[in-house]
Design a protein around this motif. Sequence first.
Motif, PDB file in Angstrom:
ATOM      1  N   ARG A  68     -44.757 -28.184  47.025  1.00  0.00           N
ATOM      2  CA  ARG A  68     -43.815 -27.664  48.020  1.00  0.00           C
ATOM      3  C   ARG A  68     -44.423 -26.502  48.799  1.00  0.00           C
ATOM      4  N   LEU A  69     -45.208 -25.652  48.142  1.00  0.00           N
ATOM      5  CA  LEU A  69     -45.846 -24.530  48.827  1.00  0.00           C
ATOM      6  C   LEU A  69     -46.879 -25.015  49.835  1.00  0.00           C
ATOM      7  N   ILE A  70     -47.665 -26.001  49.466  1.00  0.00           N
ATOM      8  CA  ILE A  70     -48.648 -26.566  50.391  1.00  0.00           C
ATOM      9  C   ILE A  70     -47.947 -27.197  51.584  1.00  0.00           C
ATOM     10  N   LYS A  71     -46.860 -27.898  51.336  1.00  0.00           N
ATOM     11  CA  LYS A  71     -46.111 -28.519  52.425  1.00  0.00           C
ATOM     12  C   LYS A  71     -45.483 -27.459  53.335  1.00  0.00           C
ATOM     13  N   LEU A  72     -44.995 -26.366  52.750  1.00  0.00           N
ATOM     14  CA  LEU A  72     -44.424 -25.284  53.541  1.00  0.00           C
ATOM     15  C   LEU A  72     -45.489 -24.640  54.424  1.00  0.00           C
ATOM     16  N   ILE A  73     -46.654 -24.368  53.881  1.00  0.00           N
ATOM     17  CA  ILE A  73     -47.744 -23.784  54.661  1.00  0.00           C
ATOM     18  C   ILE A  73     -48.164 -24.735  55.769  1.00  0.00           C
ATOM     19  N   TYR A  74     -48.252 -25.998  55.462  1.00  0.00           N
ATOM     20  CA  TYR A  74     -48.621 -27.005  56.465  1.00  0.00           C
ATOM     21  C   TYR A  74     -47.597 -27.057  57.588  1.00  0.00           C
ATOM     22  N   ASN A  75     -46.311 -26.988  57.249  1.00  0.00           N
ATOM     23  CA  ASN A  75     -45.262 -27.019  58.268  1.00  0.00           C
ATOM     24  C   ASN A  75     -45.273 -25.753  59.122  1.00  0.00           C
ATOM     25  N   VAL A  76     -45.596 -24.606  58.530  1.00  0.00           N
ATOM     26  CA  VAL A  76     -45.695 -23.367  59.304  1.00  0.00           C
ATOM     27  C   VAL A  76     -46.849 -23.463  60.287  1.00  0.00           C
ATOM     28  N   ILE A  77     -47.984 -23.978  59.843  1.00  0.00           N
ATOM     29  CA  ILE A  77     -49.130 -24.158  60.738  1.00  0.00           C
ATOM     30  C   ILE A  77     -48.777 -25.123  61.856  1.00  0.00           C
ATOM     31  N   LEU A  78     -48.096 -26.196  61.532  1.00  0.00           N
ATOM     32  CA  LEU A  78     -47.670 -27.171  62.539  1.00  0.00           C
ATOM     33  C   LEU A  78     -46.698 -26.543  63.543  1.00  0.00           C
ATOM     34  N   LEU A  79     -45.804 -25.681  63.071  1.00  0.00           N
ATOM     35  CA  LEU A  79     -44.879 -24.992  63.962  1.00  0.00           C
ATOM     36  C   LEU A  79     -45.629 -24.088  64.936  1.00  0.00           C
ATOM     37  N   PHE A  80     -46.577 -23.309  64.420  1.00  0.00           N
ATOM     38  CA  PHE A  80     -47.330 -22.416  65.297  1.00  0.00           C
ATOM     39  C   PHE A  80     -48.196 -23.185  66.285  1.00  0.00           C
ATOM     40  N   LEU A  81     -48.780 -24.294  65.854  1.00  0.00           N
ATOM     41  CA  LEU A  81     -49.544 -25.111  66.789  1.00  0.00           C
ATOM     42  C   LEU A  81     -48.646 -25.708  67.869  1.00  0.00           C
ATOM     43  N   SER A  82     -47.454 -26.141  67.491  1.00  0.00           N
ATOM     44  CA  SER A  82     -46.513 -26.680  68.471  1.00  0.00           C
ATOM     45  C   SER A  82     -46.101 -25.616  69.475  1.00  0.00           C
ATOM     46  N   LEU A  83     -45.818 -24.422  68.985  1.00  0.00           N
ATOM     47  CA  LEU A  83     -45.460 -23.336  69.893  1.00  0.00           C
ATOM     48  C   LEU A  83     -46.622 -22.971  70.809  1.00  0.00           C
ATOM     49  N   PHE A  84     -47.826 -22.951  70.263  1.00  0.00           N
ATOM     50  CA  PHE A  84     -49.005 -22.646  71.070  1.00  0.00           C
ATOM     51  C   PHE A  84     -49.183 -23.669  72.183  1.00  0.00           C
ATOM     52  N   TRP A  85     -49.092 -24.958  71.852  1.00  0.00           N
ATOM     53  CA  TRP A  85     -49.265 -25.991  72.867  1.00  0.00           C
ATOM     54  C   TRP A  85     -48.134 -25.969  73.884  1.00  0.00           C
ATOM     55  N   MET A  86     -46.927 -25.622  73.452  1.00  0.00           N
ATOM     56  CA  MET A  86     -45.812 -25.543  74.385  1.00  0.00           C
ATOM     57  C   MET A  86     -46.033 -24.394  75.376  1.00  0.00           C
ATOM     58  N   ILE A  87     -46.414 -23.229  74.881  1.00  0.00           N
ATOM     59  CA  ILE A  87     -46.670 -22.090  75.761  1.00  0.00           C
ATOM     60  C   ILE A  87     -47.856 -22.380  76.668  1.00  0.00           C
ATOM     61  N   TRP A  88     -48.873 -23.007  76.122  1.00  0.00           N
ATOM     62  CA  TRP A  88     -50.057 -23.364  76.905  1.00  0.00           C
ATOM     63  C   TRP A  88     -49.674 -24.295  78.059  1.00  0.00           C
ATOM     64  N   SER A  89     -48.841 -25.295  77.776  1.00  0.00           N
ATOM     65  CA  SER A  89     -48.469 -26.238  78.825  1.00  0.00           C
ATOM     66  C   SER A  89     -47.565 -25.598  79.875  1.00  0.00           C
ATOM     67  N   VAL A  90     -46.707 -24.673  79.470  1.00  0.00           N
ATOM     68  CA  VAL A  90     -45.861 -23.969  80.436  1.00  0.00           C
ATOM     69  C   VAL A  90     -46.709 -23.093  81.349  1.00  0.00           C
ATOM     70  N   LEU A  91     -47.673 -22.400  80.783  1.00  0.00           N
ATOM     71  CA  LEU A  91     -48.548 -21.556  81.593  1.00  0.00           C
ATOM     72  C   LEU A  91     -49.454 -22.391  82.499  1.00  0.00           C
ATOM     73  N   ALA A  92     -49.865 -23.542  82.030  1.00  0.00           N
ATOM     74  CA  ALA A  92     -50.707 -24.412  82.849  1.00  0.00           C
ATOM     75  C   ALA A  92     -49.922 -25.000  84.016  1.00  0.00           C
ATOM     76  N   ASP A  93     -48.622 -25.229  83.840  1.00  0.00           N
ATOM     77  CA  ASP A  93     -47.795 -25.767  84.917  1.00  0.00           C
ATOM     78  C   ASP A  93     -47.532 -24.714  85.999  1.00  0.00           C
ATOM     79  N   ASP A  94     -47.528 -23.446  85.634  1.00  0.00           N
ATOM     80  CA  ASP A  94     -47.276 -22.373  86.602  1.00  0.00           C
ATOM     81  C   ASP A  94     -48.442 -22.171  87.553  1.00  0.00           C
ATOM     82  N   GLU A  95     -49.629 -22.533  87.153  1.00  0.00           N
ATOM     83  CA  GLU A  95     -50.808 -22.301  87.995  1.00  0.00           C
ATOM     84  C   GLU A  95     -51.006 -23.350  89.008  1.00  0.00           C
TER      85      GLU A  95
END
Length: 122
Positions: A95-122
Amino acid sequence: MLPLVQSWEKLMCLADLEFDYINPYDSASRINSVILPEFALQGVLCLQFLLCGHWLMFLFCVPVIYCNWKMYEKRQYLVDVTEIFNQLNREKKRRLIKLIYNVILLFLSLFWMIWSVLADDE
């Protein structure tokens, strides 16, 4: 976000069981009630990444889906009330490994979302 909450809840149930704050039946029933919805949500998230063309995020989700499928296929996804103390350390690590994996996946999703929003503004 919901798989994170469910992973955290399962980990806390196992920790409460280890310190004898909760009985094994309640702990097993709480954990077992959220396992199949978690599998379904992770599958939907993986499918959504695939359909939207986010190939890298899809590839990050595939190992979890494979692990969930193998656990479901071998009928090891449910926590047994009578064997919960024998499986406690292994289940907590899983469960701890799965929790860490899901946290990493959440941060990667947020990073790609912010990246795509900033790329659309340019």
